[in-house]
Design an enzyme around this catalytic site. Sequence first.
Site, short mmCIF file in Angstrom:
data_model
loop_
_atom_site.label_atom_id
_atom_site.label_comp_id
_atom_site.label_asym_id
_atom_site.label_seq_id
_atom_site.Cartn_x
_atom_site.Cartn_y
_atom_site.Cartn_z
N CYS A 1 0.77 -1.08 0.13
CA CYS A 1 -0.18 -0.06 0.00
C CYS A 1 0.34 0.60 0.23
O CYS A 1 0.61 1.83 -0.89
CB CYS A 1 -0.64 0.03 1.13
SG CYS A 1 0.06 -0.01 2.78
N HIS B 1 -2.77 0.23 6.32
CA HIS B 1 -2.96 0.50 5.61
C HIS B 1 -3.76 1.93 5.09
O HIS B 1 -4.12 2.91 5.59
CB HIS B 1 -4.62 -0.66 5.16
CG HIS B 1 -4.67 -0.39 4.02
ND1 HIS B 1 -3.65 -1.53 3.01
CD2 HIS B 1 -6.32 0.01 3.29
CE1 HIS B 1 -4.42 -0.90 1.75
NE2 HIS B 1 -5.81 -0.58 1.77
N HIS C 1 -5.93 2.21 -4.33
CA HIS C 1 -4.71 1.16 -3.45
C HIS C 1 -4.20 -0.02 -3.41
O HIS C 1 -4.73 -0.62 -4.21
CB HIS C 1 -5.84 1.83 -2.18
CG HIS C 1 -6.32 0.00 -1.84
ND1 HIS C 1 -7.42 -0.43 -0.56
CD2 HIS C 1 -8.10 -0.52 -2.66
CE1 HIS C 1 -8.40 -1.28 -0.90
NE2 HIS C 1 -8.35 -1.10 -1.95
#
Length: 347
Positions: free
Chosen positions: A262, A310, A322
Amino acid sequence: MQRRAAVFRTSARRRIITGTALTASLALSAGLLAPAPAWAEPKPTRKELTAQQKKLADEAEKLSEQYNGLRERLRQAQRAAKVAQGSAARQKKLLEEARARMVKVAADSYKNGPSDPAAAFASADDPQAILDRSATLNYFARQDGGRVAQLLQTMQSAERARKSAEARANQVRQITDEAKKKRRELQAKLKKVEAKLGAGPTGRVNGGPVPSVDAGGASAKAMGAVRAALSQLGVPYSWGGGNASGPSYGTAQGANIKGFDCSGLTLYAYAQVGISLGHYTGSQYNAGTHVSMSQLKPGDLVFFYSDLHHMGMYIGNGKMVHAPQTGDVVKIAPIGGRPFAGGVRVA
């Protein structure tokens, strides 16, 4: 008489037990009685395996960002150790130069000055020259003596700083190695679950045409980063993957896969517009101005969960691009459904 009766009863019991065992044995051989089946633990359902896979993947992403953070700390500690080592070396060189000047002054004093300064002064044609030379030598001796003492203290401080920085780097390296070991163990567990589910390493899939995004007041650099991120749709998720040049080899399902995690995706996207970010959600969270969910514009970084494990890049209309988790690919998704931790505007 009683003894004979007791013997008879014992013998009768033995004949009954023997007969019963013989009957059971014959029944088994004839297939009349089947042995009791061994108890076996029920196999998990697909739903249970999917839940387990999701949980492990989430733990893996947490660990991946912890590992990224440790890598950042290790690089910083190694840089600090290198700077401290250079400083110690420079101070040592200056100290040796000052010592050499002191030796020269002492040698000049020994060669040029007589052993009895009073006699030299009395017999000299130019007494003032003797005084001047003596004062000059004493002055430089005092100056260099003080400088040597100062340099010695500085060099000792620099050496202590070097040792401290190297110790810190070694400590962080040890923690990083432990995190790497835990990551391998978690990968092995995840690989087993995914094997039961029939999942394998993900290759790149066609992400389709890059969707157009309304700038919505975002800067030109932010929009450039959005386009760069969207150009990677379909690239596999890869633990530790991604750098300023694009997808890089990390790991997923125990295999080396070229892709992004990420923070690697957002690092890459902003590198394309000349903005450098660290490969770690924690450092990216502190890389710009914090904004609320209602203030988000395309290009803003969005973070989730209290530990920031995240993140993605906002593209407008409540959506982000993402790199989700192992076994998945770079994609567009709603920002809802995860606990929002904050937004950051870097351009």
